[in-house]
Design an enzyme around this catalytic site. Sequence first.
Site, PDB file in Angstrom:
ATOM      1  CD  GLU A  80      -2.892  -1.220   0.188  1.00  0.00           C
ATOM      2  OE1 GLU A  80      -3.006  -0.223  -0.560  1.00  0.00           O
ATOM      3  OE2 GLU A  80      -3.584  -2.256   0.059  1.00  0.00           O
ATOM      4  NE  ARG A  90     -17.548  -4.041   1.729  1.00  0.00           N
ATOM      5  CZ  ARG A  90     -17.567  -5.309   2.131  1.00  0.00           C
ATOM      6  NH1 ARG A  90     -18.708  -5.933   2.302  1.00  0.00           N
ATOM      7  NH2 ARG A  90     -16.449  -5.970   2.370  1.00  0.00           N
ATOM      8  CB  CYS A 143      -6.200  -2.670   6.802  1.00  0.00           C
ATOM      9  SG  CYS A 143      -6.289  -4.417   7.179  1.00  0.00           S
ATOM     10  CG  HIS A 167      -4.433  -5.023   2.223  1.00  0.00           C
ATOM     11  ND1 HIS A 167      -4.783  -3.712   2.015  1.00  0.00           N
ATOM     12  CD2 HIS A 167      -5.159  -5.440   3.314  1.00  0.00           C
ATOM     13  CE1 HIS A 167      -5.669  -3.352   2.943  1.00  0.00           C
ATOM     14  NE2 HIS A 167      -5.911  -4.373   3.733  1.00  0.00           N
TER      15      HIS A 167
HETATM   16  N1  PCA Z   1      -8.232  -6.709   6.914  1.00  0.00           N
HETATM   17  C1  PCA Z   1      -9.163  -5.636   7.164  1.00  0.00           C
HETATM   18  C2  PCA Z   1      -9.065  -5.379   8.648  1.00  0.00           C
HETATM   19  C3  PCA Z   1      -8.345  -6.534   9.222  1.00  0.00           C
HETATM   20  C4  PCA Z   1      -7.785  -7.254   8.075  1.00  0.00           C
HETATM   21  O1  PCA Z   1      -7.002  -8.198   8.125  1.00  0.00           O
HETATM   22  C5  PCA Z   1      -8.901  -4.410   6.293  1.00  0.00           C
HETATM   23  O2  PCA Z   1      -8.394  -4.566   5.186  1.00  0.00           O
HETATM   24  O3  PCA Z   1      -9.210  -3.307   6.708  1.00  0.00           O
END
Ligand code: PCA
Length: 215
Positions: A80, A90, A143, A167
């Site tokens: 990211e 959501r 996140c 991610h």
């Molecule tokens: N993914 C979520 C929150 C926790 C996770 O592992 C996100 O992308 O916000």
Amino acid sequence: MPCVLVTGFEAFDGQALNPSREIARCLDGTTIAGHAIVGAVLPVTFAEAPAVLAALVERHEPVLVLATGQAGGRAALTLERVAINLADARIADNAGTQPVDAAVVADAPAAYFSDLPLKAMREAMRTAGAATELSLSAGSFVCNQVFYTLCHLRETRAPSLRCGFLHLPWLPAQVIDQPAQPSMDLDTMLAGVRAALECALSTHADLPIGAGPTH
Ligand code: PCA
């Protein structure tokens, strides 16, 4: 030994697994490029995650933090680039909270950039065998809140802290019932994360290659 903090998240949205929790657990106590890795699992709650993260940073004084989280539906590891000052959910978090159009930090900048050499890291991760892309949105759920919190800590309290967010796709066990969905096995993810950290710890100037999408 200097310390690197790798965070993952507990499972959320009614699921039993979260690949980022497994990554944090597997790397905890290991050594990468002369750095002691502390792996920690954060709660998927808007109310608690920032304070738990800040306490970990204060306790371990890491030189670098790589926060990780699950992004189901993505086929590659995604580095990211941008954290935004927006919490707009959501789905409810694990405490049942669902903010709408809230700030992560009041009266703070709209966005921050990761200061890690993301393009060099992407190449290193691909060389290690893990499909990796850059991403311009970490979403507006927990996140992104954790990523923004990290960048805000860096900007306001710990200028030498380097930080980024990765991610992760679903694990194969999470798509048993939806075989058309992408997934990645844990060993491949681990190889990618290790390569990402080795690269970040040895690289300060990023590769001068264009990688932004046209749309
Ligand atoms: N993914 C979520 C929150 C926790 C996770 O592992 C996100 O992308 O916000």
